[in-house]
Write a protein that holds these residues in place. Structure first.
Motif, short mmCIF file in Angstrom:
data_model
loop_
_atom_site.label_atom_id
_atom_site.label_comp_id
_atom_site.label_asym_id
_atom_site.label_seq_id
_atom_site.Cartn_x
_atom_site.Cartn_y
_atom_site.Cartn_z
N ASN A 39 12.70 6.23 1.01
CA ASN A 39 11.56 5.51 0.45
C ASN A 39 11.18 4.34 1.36
N ILE A 40 9.91 3.96 1.30
CA ILE A 40 9.43 2.90 2.17
C ILE A 40 9.21 1.61 1.39
N LEU A 41 9.28 0.50 2.12
CA LEU A 41 8.93 -0.80 1.57
C LEU A 41 7.41 -0.87 1.47
N ARG A 42 6.90 -1.17 0.29
CA ARG A 42 5.45 -1.25 0.09
C ARG A 42 4.96 -2.68 0.26
N THR A 43 4.01 -2.87 1.13
CA THR A 43 3.35 -4.15 1.30
C THR A 43 2.18 -4.23 0.32
N PRO A 44 1.62 -5.42 0.09
CA PRO A 44 0.43 -5.50 -0.78
C PRO A 44 -0.70 -4.60 -0.29
N SER A 45 -0.91 -4.51 1.02
CA SER A 45 -1.98 -3.65 1.54
C SER A 45 -1.67 -2.18 1.27
N TRP A 46 -0.39 -1.81 1.30
CA TRP A 46 -0.04 -0.41 1.00
C TRP A 46 -0.36 -0.09 -0.46
N TRP A 47 -0.03 -1.00 -1.35
CA TRP A 47 -0.38 -0.79 -2.75
C TRP A 47 -1.89 -0.63 -2.90
N ASN A 48 -2.64 -1.52 -2.28
CA ASN A 48 -4.10 -1.49 -2.47
C ASN A 48 -4.77 -0.31 -1.79
N GLU A 49 -4.34 0.00 -0.57
CA GLU A 49 -5.02 1.02 0.22
C GLU A 49 -4.49 2.43 -0.01
N ARG A 50 -3.26 2.55 -0.45
CA ARG A 50 -2.64 3.87 -0.59
C ARG A 50 -2.40 4.25 -2.05
N VAL A 51 -1.74 3.37 -2.80
CA VAL A 51 -1.34 3.73 -4.16
C VAL A 51 -2.50 3.61 -5.12
N PHE A 52 -3.16 2.45 -5.11
CA PHE A 52 -4.23 2.21 -6.09
C PHE A 52 -5.49 3.02 -5.80
N ARG A 53 -5.53 3.67 -4.65
CA ARG A 53 -6.69 4.52 -4.35
C ARG A 53 -6.70 5.79 -5.21
N LYS A 54 -5.54 6.17 -5.73
CA LYS A 54 -5.46 7.36 -6.58
C LYS A 54 -6.04 7.06 -7.96
N GLU A 55 -6.60 8.10 -8.56
CA GLU A 55 -7.07 7.98 -9.94
C GLU A 55 -5.87 7.97 -10.88
N GLY A 56 -5.98 7.23 -11.97
CA GLY A 56 -4.92 7.25 -12.96
C GLY A 56 -4.65 5.89 -13.57
N ASN B 257 27.35 8.81 0.33
CA ASN B 257 26.67 9.98 -0.25
C ASN B 257 25.51 9.49 -1.11
N ARG B 258 24.29 9.61 -0.58
CA ARG B 258 23.12 9.09 -1.28
C ARG B 258 21.98 10.10 -1.16
N THR B 259 21.23 10.31 -2.23
CA THR B 259 20.15 11.29 -2.24
C THR B 259 18.95 10.80 -1.43
N ALA B 260 18.32 11.73 -0.73
CA ALA B 260 17.09 11.43 0.01
C ALA B 260 15.88 11.72 -0.88
N TYR B 261 14.91 10.81 -0.86
CA TYR B 261 13.71 10.97 -1.69
C TYR B 261 12.63 10.08 -1.14
N LEU B 262 11.39 10.51 -1.25
CA LEU B 262 10.24 9.71 -0.84
C LEU B 262 9.13 9.88 -1.86
N VAL B 263 8.71 8.77 -2.44
CA VAL B 263 7.63 8.80 -3.42
C VAL B 263 6.29 8.97 -2.71
N ASP B 264 6.13 8.29 -1.57
CA ASP B 264 4.83 8.17 -0.92
C ASP B 264 4.51 9.35 0.00
N PHE B 265 3.29 9.29 0.53
CA PHE B 265 2.82 10.23 1.56
C PHE B 265 2.10 9.43 2.62
N PHE B 266 2.27 9.84 3.88
CA PHE B 266 1.46 9.24 4.95
C PHE B 266 1.28 10.27 6.04
#
Length: 401
Positions: A176-193, A392-401
């Motif tokens: 998973n990645i560290l989300r900056t404020p710009s990532w939230w605004n430009e990537r996450v909040f761009r989705k409908e929901g 021993n830790r699971t790999a996972y990524l919420v985001d897409f780029f």
């Protein structure tokens, strides 16, 4: 052919290439909106002798969680080529140049979403992240349970609240990645929901679900939580939509426990290969990586010999000593020609390519398993030492780029 960083004046050419390659059509309004967030310093292109753009890619300066630590990561995205320039080595030259750029910038690891896993394996990337896709019919949703606290929809998106929950949740996984404020605004909040947040009785937020409902389908864009109570409460919130939906979909971590908690666990589940990872600078990466400490050996160092191959990054290729302190700090020491260790027998070394190293350290594949399927080789005793040192830790990524 010239490889260079794009400038502000290359925006129109870059967007024309991206729209063609990814089969999208943006309006003039959308193009102008994207122009405001265009970062030419992240863009690299291959140009012909006339200065025309042939191929391009982005190197996003990100940070990713690995074993609970944040490492600088180069996110490769937007790889595109005009059809008349394909199979001329443009993308190959860009990817090899990107390795040098990322190493220079201290990005010890790189990640990307591949159009072809086989293609990017040739450049040292390996599949590290899979996700579990749930498709749950309404009748199969978890039974509603009373929990302390409450779930409330967010009238206005509060980045501080969401990011605190997301960061605590995301850091539990590798990738998973560290989300900056710009990532939230430009990537996450761009989705409908909409967002709905679970609050404890003292109004402390402990989880959220980001979801969209359309045509009877509820899509969970993401669910993040820091307690089992929050997880249960959020699923009860989802189940409360049963009168208006026919099914729910969610891309969950592969170790998610939902089916075990259901009265009828026979829901549709699909393991979906998702992202690939490459170790850019093995020596720097090993130094930053959070290895498992040795609780029984508080004074002495522990070592395995590693023969590493990397066709495209000569700084990673060679014979090394992988050394750990008792506290779990690691270092990768190159064995120079003529040293005693370099005269060790072949069977003393763990032999591994750069893809196998990423699979072990970022993808959760255990060394003994990789040896069993023929991806690495080495003496069983040394493989078990290496395995003991990798958390021993699971790999996972919420985001897409």
């Amino acid at each position: 052919m010239q490889i260079r960083q794009l400038g502000a004046g290359d925006y129109d050419d870059r967007m024309a290439l991206s729209q063609f390659a990814f089969q999208m059509r943006l309006t003039e309004e959308q193009l102008e909106l994207r122009r405001k967030s265009y970062r030419p310093e992240e863009e690299w292109g291959a140009f012909d002798e006339r200065g025309e753009l042939l191929s391009a890619l982005s190197i996003l300066p990100l940070e990713t969680w690995l074993q609970g630590r944040l490492l600088r990561m180069g996110g490769v995205a937007g790889v595109a080529t005009w059809p008349e320039a394909r199979r001329q080595g443009c993308v190959s030259k860009l990817l090899l140049h990107a390795l040098t750029v990322m190493k220079r910038e201290g990005q010890t690891v790189s990640m990307l979403h591949p159009f072809s896993f086989g293609f990017y394996r040739r450049y040292g990337y390996e599949m590290t992240i899979e996700r579990k896709k749930y498709t749950i019919e309404t009748r199969q949703l978890p039974p509603r349970k009373d929990t302390p606290g409450f779930v409330k929809r967010m009238a206005e998106r509060d980045t501080a609240v969401l990011d605190a929950i997301y960061s605590a949740y995301a850091s539990r996984y590798n990738g998973n990645i560290l989300r900056t404020p710009s990532w939230w605004n430009e990537r996450v909040f761009r989705k409908e929901g909409m967002f709905a947040v679970y609050y404890r009785e003292d109004r402390t937020p402990e989880g959220y679900v980001f979801y969209e409902i359309a045509n009877g389908l509820m899509t969970l864009h993401e669910m993040a939580y820091v307690s089992d109570t929050a997880y249960t409460a959020l699923w009860t919130f989802v189940a409360n939509h049963d009168s208006m939906i026919s099914e729910v979909t969610w891309m969950a971590p592969v170790d998610d426990s939902l089916p075990f908690l259901l009265p009828d666990p026979r829901i549709r589940q699909e393991i979906v290969p998702y992202f690939m990872t490459r170790i850019v600078d093995a020596q720097a990466f090993v130094k930053e990586y959070a290895w498992e400490p040795d609780a029984e050996n508080r004074e002495n160092e522990e070592t395995v010999l590693l023969r590493l191959t990397d066709e495209h990054a000569p700084w990673n290729e060679g014979e090394f000593r992988l050394v750990w302190s008792a506290a779990g700090e690691g270092r990768l020491e190159r064995i120079e020609a003529g040293e005693a260790a370099s005269r060790a027998a072949d069977e003393d070394f763990i032999s591994c390519d750069i893809q196998g190293l990423a699979a072990m350290l970022a993808g959760g594949r255990r060394p003994t398993w990789l040896a069993a399927v023929g991806r690495i080789a080495g003496p069983g005793e040394r493989l078990r030492v290496l395995e003991r040192r990798i958390p021993n830790r699971t790999a996972y990524l919420v985001d897409f780029f």
